[in-house]
Design a protein around this motif. Structure first.
Motif, PDB file in Angstrom:
ATOM      1  N   ASN A   1      33.691  -3.056  43.074  1.00 24.76           N
ATOM      2  CA  ASN A   1      32.287  -3.041  42.647  1.00 24.76           C
ATOM      3  C   ASN A   1      31.831  -1.601  42.390  1.00 24.76           C
ATOM      4  O   ASN A   1      32.489  -0.644  42.784  1.00 24.76           O
ATOM      5  CB  ASN A   1      31.380  -3.780  43.637  1.00 24.76           C
ATOM      6  N   SER A   2      30.694  -1.462  41.721  1.00 24.40           N
ATOM      7  CA  SER A   2      30.251  -0.133  41.277  1.00 24.40           C
ATOM      8  C   SER A   2      29.965   0.817  42.439  1.00 24.40           C
ATOM      9  O   SER A   2      30.094   2.027  42.286  1.00 24.40           O
ATOM     10  CB  SER A   2      29.030  -0.245  40.367  1.00 24.40           C
TER      11      SER A   2
ATOM     12  N   TYR B   1      30.081   1.849  33.929  1.00 20.73           N
ATOM     13  CA  TYR B   1      30.249   0.846  34.986  1.00 20.73           C
ATOM     14  C   TYR B   1      29.471   1.250  36.243  1.00 20.73           C
ATOM     15  O   TYR B   1      28.819   0.437  36.862  1.00 20.73           O
ATOM     16  CB  TYR B   1      31.732   0.660  35.313  1.00 20.73           C
ATOM     17  N   ILE B   2      29.544   2.537  36.574  1.00 28.40           N
ATOM     18  CA  ILE B   2      28.869   3.029  37.778  1.00 28.40           C
ATOM     19  C   ILE B   2      27.353   3.002  37.566  1.00 28.40           C
ATOM     20  O   ILE B   2      26.603   2.526  38.414  1.00 28.40           O
ATOM     21  CB  ILE B   2      29.336   4.465  38.121  1.00 28.40           C
TER      22      ILE B   2
END
Length: 134
Positions: A91-92, A126-127
């Protein structure tokens, strides 16, 4: 005989429903979907040193060495690269624990992150959406 046929039909329907539910749950569970982080830099000597980082992080992965061609305004260069296949989606929040140590140690400008059947692009997007420098 009729009772056995009804029982067999019910059992088969239940088995098929359970199988389909399990398959759908596994396919929809992002934690179980593999992802790929691709990095390259002149500062990477080999992918074994990258693997050591993942050993220390206790993350299962498969790391493949590659050569990456980077072109900017017709000036092209070859960088040593590593394709990191993770057996799950990170996950981020947790990708930061992987990305920033790699970024800082190897002076990485960017990376490509792909989630099978989902996200495919710059690690910065994405982050935190739209932070990609490229």
């Amino acid at each position: 005989m009729i009772y056995n046929n009804n029982l067999n039909n019910n059992l088969n329907n239940n088995l098929n429903n359970n199988l389909n539910n399990n398959l759908n749950n596994n396919c929809n569970n992002k934690d179980k979907v593999s992802s790929i982080l691709s990095i390259s830099s002149n500062n990477i000597k080999n992918c074994e040193e990258i693997a050591e980082i993942f050993v220390n992080l206790k993350l299962n992965c498969d790391i493949t060495s590659n050569n990456t061609v980077i072109c900017n305004n017709n000036n092209c260069k070859i960088e040593k690269g590593c394709r990191i296949l993770l057996n799950k989606t990170i996950n981020s929040n947790n990708i930061n624990k992987i990305w920033y140590p790699l970024k800082n140690k190897y002076n990485l400008g960017c990376a490509h992150y792909e989630i099978k059947g989902g996200f495919n692009g710059c690690i910065y997007d994405y982050i935190s959406y739209s932070k990609c420098p490229g």
